[in-house]
Every structure is written in structure tokens, then in C-alpha cells.
Design a protein around this motif. Structure first.
Motif, PDB file in Angstrom:
ATOM      1  N   GLU A  84      61.277  19.006  37.746  1.00 29.81           N
ATOM      2  CA  GLU A  84      60.237  18.371  38.393  1.00 29.81           C
ATOM      3  C   GLU A  84      59.386  19.523  38.915  1.00 29.81           C
ATOM      4  O   GLU A  84      58.118  19.555  38.700  1.00 29.81           O
ATOM      5  CB  GLU A  84      60.470  17.488  39.729  1.00 29.81           C
ATOM      6  N   MET A 268      61.207  13.683  34.431  1.00 32.51           N
ATOM      7  CA  MET A 268      61.167  14.452  35.592  1.00 32.51           C
ATOM      8  C   MET A 268      60.143  15.413  35.563  1.00 32.51           C
ATOM      9  O   MET A 268      59.477  15.869  36.831  1.00 32.51           O
ATOM     10  CB  MET A 268      62.410  15.464  35.312  1.00 32.51           C
ATOM     11  N   ARG A 269      59.523  16.125  34.504  1.00 33.43           N
ATOM     12  CA  ARG A 269      58.370  16.945  34.513  1.00 33.43           C
ATOM     13  C   ARG A 269      57.234  16.196  34.907  1.00 33.43           C
ATOM     14  O   ARG A 269      56.364  16.720  35.686  1.00 33.43           O
ATOM     15  CB  ARG A 269      58.311  17.604  33.213  1.00 33.43           C
ATOM     16  N   ILE A 271      56.818  13.784  36.914  1.00 27.33           N
ATOM     17  CA  ILE A 271      56.650  13.885  38.499  1.00 27.33           C
ATOM     18  C   ILE A 271      55.837  15.208  39.079  1.00 27.33           C
ATOM     19  O   ILE A 271      55.224  14.923  40.113  1.00 27.33           O
ATOM     20  CB  ILE A 271      57.996  13.171  39.009  1.00 27.33           C
ATOM     21  N   GLY A 272      56.711  16.162  38.454  1.00 29.36           N
ATOM     22  CA  GLY A 272      55.983  17.267  38.937  1.00 29.36           C
ATOM     23  C   GLY A 272      54.434  17.476  38.623  1.00 29.36           C
ATOM     24  O   GLY A 272      53.667  17.855  39.590  1.00 29.36           O
ATOM     25  N   ARG A 316      60.301   8.817  41.353  1.00 32.21           N
ATOM     26  CA  ARG A 316      61.387   9.750  41.709  1.00 32.21           C
ATOM     27  C   ARG A 316      62.881   9.172  41.905  1.00 32.21           C
ATOM     28  O   ARG A 316      63.855   9.580  41.342  1.00 32.21           O
ATOM     29  CB  ARG A 316      61.061  10.659  42.846  1.00 32.21           C
ATOM     30  N   THR A 345      57.040   5.981  33.937  1.00 32.24           N
ATOM     31  CA  THR A 345      56.590   7.177  34.586  1.00 32.24           C
ATOM     32  C   THR A 345      55.361   7.463  33.898  1.00 32.24           C
ATOM     33  O   THR A 345      54.388   7.833  34.703  1.00 32.24           O
ATOM     34  CB  THR A 345      57.707   8.113  34.359  1.00 32.24           C
TER      35      THR A 345
END
Length: 404
Positions: A84, A268-269, A271-272, A316, A345
Motif C-alpha cells: 500500500e 494493495m497498491r 489503496i496507496g 482496505r 478496488t
């Protein structure tokens, strides 16, 4: 389910956050300046190599690979908050940590299915960051969302395979350091089981008959840092039979095994990326005025910020649950959740980034902020690793079976 960070994750998060603040964010503008001076747009800016060296020095290398023999040995749940963080600078941070697609998926594939010879020749230099790679599956002539449509032929001729076909949007193929393609094609096109017709072979880039024809743009971007996306033609390219990955007919199963971790890593990325967009949105809202008051005081802007925060927290938790399931019951046991995050997402993160673009006005679509490029990347991930509709179809069928 306990999503509290353990001691190792906390320690790595601390190191990674420092690395981002001290090196990655300051390097974003410098990398673009250096790229403009390079002889080829596909060469790597020198600052990227500096980042890679610093990441290795700090022990932030190959964090994605759960195999302790080759990687950091982290679980999916441990890796999630780290991925993230890298998503906040998706062009630089994943590459700096040797955690960028498509190399991550290719390394996982070679670690799991490659022969000892294949791991020695290709996996070791990939893990060391000395070469890059590409995964050649998507084709322009068929609906590649159905992998059984793949038309590329892999024909046995004595001790060699002959590969003939046309691929496109092959990520990483424009990078001059790309040394090998993992090519998916049909070895048994008339086989009774349509999911046993495909195989995968390793094809060195310099093999006669391999032509990297052109770069494919994504919403006008060339995605230099990931090595671009290319149209690649295989015209009777020959490789030894020893370049087969796994067994003949195993290509479909290997592809599914590769794509599961890849899908969650993308989420995951993402969300970042959403967190970066929210930060930029808040900073902009507090520093700009319209109609006599800061944008932050406008009701619609407050709604955008609140809705974005709620969405990120929901996403998340779903990603962490999926990571936990993958760790505890395996990818097959987490199939529904993997598809759920792949649907939800990218779709929601596109909305969040779009709000940030709207708040920045002309600046939001300019090169002076990362938002336009973040939007293009997030929107593309509604197609990559299977479009939304394919996952919705599969998930719905599984849900319906419970009541049939």
C-alpha cells in the motif's frame, strides 16, 4: 481475524515510510527531468538505480515473495501494508524495491513452477534486479479475457518448440533490460479439455523470430517505469524443449496461480494510490478559495472527502481479509474474495482519484500533479488480470450455486 501489524511488519513499515519521505517522493520530479535527457525514452533514469541501491541497503528488497529461499518470506497479510505504501508512488517505489509487475508475477511463477535450470538462468538475475521480464498472454485478435481463446501456437519440432503468434499490451517488453518473455500459447489446440490446450515457454528476447514491434499507449501514457506495453510478434521463434515451464497442457493452471497474487498486489497498491489522492485533495481544499471561502468549506467537497475516506477503509478491510484467507486457506479458498477485491478496488479508486482531479481543476489533468497518471493506471486495472465483468460472472455463478 487479527489485522494488527506484527513486530516485523511495523519495523518494515517504519523503514519504508522513511525511505519514501527521504528518497522516493523527492525523486519523482528528478526522474522526469533525467528521462527527458535520455537517448531513449525506455532507458531507466539514473535516479531509479540510486533508489534501488538505497532500498537494498535498507533491507527493502523482494518484499513481495513469500518464499524465504528467494524473498523476504512475508505473508500476504504482512506484505499488504507495505505494498500500500509503495502505491503512493507507483511509478518509482515498486521498481525501487524490486516489487514491480510484471516481474513479481514472473518471479513467483519461476519460483513455483520453473526447473532448476530455469531458476538459475532467469529467476536469480530477476531477484537480483539485473534483468527485467515480460508476460506474453494478451492477444489483439481474440477476447483474451477468455484465456481459452489464445491463438498463439507452440508446436513441437524435435528438441525445439516453434512459437508463432501476435501479442499486445505485453508489459515490460519495451525496457532494454527485458531479457525474457514468458509466452502462453497452445500446444494442443484440438484437445478435448479446453483448459489443457495451453502451455508456457520461456523465450529469450534476442531469439530470432521475436519482434518487439511497437509501444502501446495507455490513455496516452507510455508507462516508462514499468518498461512500457508492447506489441510483440513471434514468427517461427524457436526455443529448446527445456524452456517449457511445468508440463505441456499446464499453461492455464499456471496462469491462474500467477494471477491470484498479482490481483491482490494490484489492489494493495491501489489503496496507496487512493490515499495519495485523498491527501492531495485535502491539501488543495485547504489552500484554494472560491466564491469567498476555502474549497474545504464547500459542502460538496466535504462530501467527496468523507465518501473517499469511507471507501478506502472498506476496501482496505476487504483486501486484508483476502490476504488473511490466502495465507490460511490458500488462493483457491480465497477465490471469492480475490474476485471481490478485483471488482471493487479499481472501480472505487477511480472514483476517488476522479474527485481529486475535479478539485484540482486544470491542474488535475496536467503533468504538474500525479493525478492524471494515477487515474489512467487505476482505470487500466479494471481490465488487467481479467476485466470486471469476467470476475462478476464467475463470482455470481459461485454465489448462485449455493442456492441451486
Amino acid at each position: 481475524m487479527d489485522f494488527a501489524f506484527d513486530a516485523r511488519t511495523e519495523e518494515l513499515r517504519g523503514r519504508l515510510l522513511e525511505f519514501m519521505d527521504e528518497h522516493v517522493y523527492p525523486a519523482e520530479a528528478l526522474a522526469e527531468e533525467q528521462r527527458a535527457a535520455l537517448a531513449s525514452p525506455w532507458e531507466t533514469p539514473p535516479v531509479v538505480e540510486d533508489l534501488k541501491a538505497e532500498a537494498r541497503r535498507r533491507g527493502l528488497w523482494n518484499l513481495f515473495l513469500p518464499d524465504e529461499e528467494y524473498g523476504a518470506g512475508l505473508t500476504n497479510l504482512q506484505y499488504a501494508p507495505l505494498a500500500e505504501i509503495t502505491g503512493r508512488s507507483p511509478q518509482l517505489a515498486p521498481t525501487a524495491l524490486n516489487c514491480a509487475a510484471p516481474d513479481t508475477g514472473n518471479m513467483e511463477l519461476l519460483a513455483q513452477f520453473g526447473s532448476e535450470e530455469q531458476r538459475k538462468r532467469w529467476l536469480e538475475p530477476l531477484l537480483d534486479g539485473r534483468i527485467r521480464s515480460a508476460f506474453a498472454m494478451t492477444e489483439p485478435e481474440v477476447a483474451s479475457s477468455d484465456a481459452t481463446n489464445i491463438g498463439t501456437r507452440i508446436e513441437r519440432d524435435g528438441d525445439e518448440y516453434v512459437i508463432t503468434g501476435r501479442k499486445w499490451y505485453i508489459s515490460g517488453a519495451m525496457n532494454p533490460d527485458c531479457a525474457v518473455f514468458i509466452v502462453m500459447g497452445k500446444t494442443d489446440p484440438d484437445g478435448e479439455d479446453v483448459r489443457r490446450q495451453q502451455s508456457m515457454v520461456l523465450v529469450p528476447r534476442d531469439t530470432p523470430g521475436v519482434e518487439v514491434r511497437r509501444a502501446m499507449r495507455v490513455y496516452g501514457y507510455e508507462d516508462h517505469y514499468h518498461g512500457g506495453h508492447a506489441e510483440v510478434v513471434f514468427d517461427g521463434a524457436r526455443v529448446p524443449v527445456s524452456h517449457l515451464v511445468g508440463e505441456e497442457g499446464g499453461g492455464f493452471a499456471i496462469a491462474q496461480a500467477r494471477l491470484g497474487p498479482g490481483r491482490i498486489h494490484h489492489c494493495m497498491r491501489l489503496i496507496g494510490m487512493a490515499e495519495r489522492a485523498i491527501e492531495l485533495m485535502c491539501r488543495r481544499a485547504l489552500t484554494r478559495e472560491a466564491f469567498g471561502k476555502p474549497l474545504a468549506h464547500q459542502g460538496v467537497v466535504q462530501e467527496w472527502i468523507a465518501d473517499s475516506r469511507v471507501a478506502v477503509e472498506q476496501l482496505r478491510l476487504l483486501v486484508l481479509k483476502t490476504a488473511w484467507l490466502m495465507d490460511t486457506v490458500g488462493n483457491r479458498g480465497a477465490h471469492t474474495e480475490i474476485q471481490a477485491i478485483k471488482i471493487a478496488t479499481p472501480r472505487e479508486v477511480v472514483r476517488i482519484i476522479d474527485r481529486a482531479v475535479q478539485l484540482h481543476g486544470a491542474g488535475g489533468v496536467s503533468q504538474d500533479f500525479p493525478l492524471a497518471e494515477l487515474w489512467a493506471a487505476a482505470r487500466t486495472l479494471r481490465l488487467a488480470d481479467g476485466p470486471d465483468e469476467v470476475h462478476q460472472r464467475s463470482l455470481a455463478r459461485r454465489e448462485l450455486r449455493r442456492y441451486a
